[in-house]
Design an enzyme around this catalytic site. Sequence first.
Site, PDB file in Angstrom:
ATOM      1  N   LYS A 111       0.777  -1.262  -0.041  1.00  8.68           N
ATOM      2  CA  LYS A 111      -0.041  -0.026  -0.052  1.00  8.68           C
ATOM      3  C   LYS A 111       0.707   1.328  -0.028  1.00  8.68           C
ATOM      4  O   LYS A 111       0.473   2.347  -0.554  1.00  8.68           O
ATOM      5  CB  LYS A 111      -0.902   0.047   1.215  1.00  8.68           C
ATOM      6  CG  LYS A 111      -1.912  -1.005   1.103  1.00  8.68           C
ATOM      7  CD  LYS A 111      -3.077  -0.526   0.041  1.00  8.68           C
ATOM      8  CE  LYS A 111      -4.257  -1.397   0.166  1.00  8.68           C
ATOM      9  NZ  LYS A 111      -5.454  -1.150  -0.732  1.00  8.68           N
ATOM     10  N   SER A 158       0.457 -10.072  -0.584  1.00  8.18           N
ATOM     11  CA  SER A 158       0.153  -8.511  -0.791  1.00  8.18           C
ATOM     12  C   SER A 158       0.216  -8.147   0.706  1.00  8.18           C
ATOM     13  O   SER A 158       0.455  -6.844   0.692  1.00  8.18           O
ATOM     14  CB  SER A 158      -0.978  -8.243  -1.323  1.00  8.18           C
ATOM     15  OG  SER A 158      -2.097  -8.983  -0.626  1.00  8.18           O
TER      16      SER A 158
END
Length: 400
Positions: free
Chosen positions: A53, A303
Amino acid sequence: MTLVSVERILQAQRLLKGVVRRTPMEHARDLRRLHDGAVHLKCENLQRTGSFKIRGAYTRIHGLTDEERARGVVAASAGNHAQGVALAASLLGIKSTVFMPTRAPLPKLAATRGYGADVHLHGELVDESLAEAIAFGERTGAVFIHPFDHPDIIAGQGTVGLELLDQVPELATVLVATGGGGLAGGVGSAIKALRPSAKVIGVQAELAAAYPPSLAAGAPVRLGEVHTMADGIAVGQPGPVSFAHVSSLVDDVVTVSEESLSRAVLLCLERRKLVVEPAGAAAVAALLEHPGAFEPPVVAILSGGNVDPLLLLQIIQHGMKAGGRYLKLRLRVPDRPGSLVAVLSRVSELGANVIDVEHSRISGTLELGEVEVALNLETRGPEHCEEVARELHLAGFTVV
């Protein structure tokens, strides 16, 4: 709608040099047998803030004007986007405010505050936090930083695609955890521009899968309910920008069960020595749930790795159960001294681990002179479960 170009992603990569880490690529030999070829894991769980992110957050915030920077930024997130925005804003000298659900994991909450954000808890769901963050921006002038639905966010996330192409240039399939679609859209933009023959596959939790109905309808569709352990991809509706990228650039979207998510977290921990949150392990869950479905070489993106330790313990237990590594047995044995010791000794010889044992003389189905022994055992897997049950039967104990 104009899609993010690879040139824009390359520009983001130059911007992020020295800000983000080039995360490692692990060769997962234990998954090779499921797909008859090489499987690699792109370890974004080892990125700064514990997820990809920061890439999109920094790219978006860096692009603000001086006047916008002076007003500060506001975001909403269950944790990973919150940390990315907090760190990016701190690096750029900008005030950040973050709204998180009241049940946000404590480690993510503490980390977000540690990166310098002013954190407010609001609502049970991320959607409620999101609405409050937007309202805060309207009241104060703070610039709202969307978690996925902005071209700069997509461009920043697309730098993951550039890295994995450099690390595995011969890749045939990329598996991407997909919530709102920012990572999938960005990776799709990079892959389709530089290696158009490769397939990009989005992966969603089946209890939070907004993309299959949205793609079928040709427009974003809101789910009535979202309920999954993978809070990082628990998004009820795609945004128009991310939907345009996923619908144009992602070849397919598959779903995975909660059992597969927990098995994937356990596999990453046991076999790869990597701590990965359920959303971060979604791509590995797809490898487990859909064996042989993806053309190798396959790259699965891990992720994120921000997981509450207490939740991790529950996930490990859930994963062991889903993997057939717990066995519950009820046995009838003679009611005489030494019978229970004989049962437990045989279990020990067979290599199973006793979690708990219950001994009862009052079951209505027992014959005179019998007792019932209930065992909870930890085993090595389904074949070992069958072996333990079979050998206890052969030892003269009645397996109910």
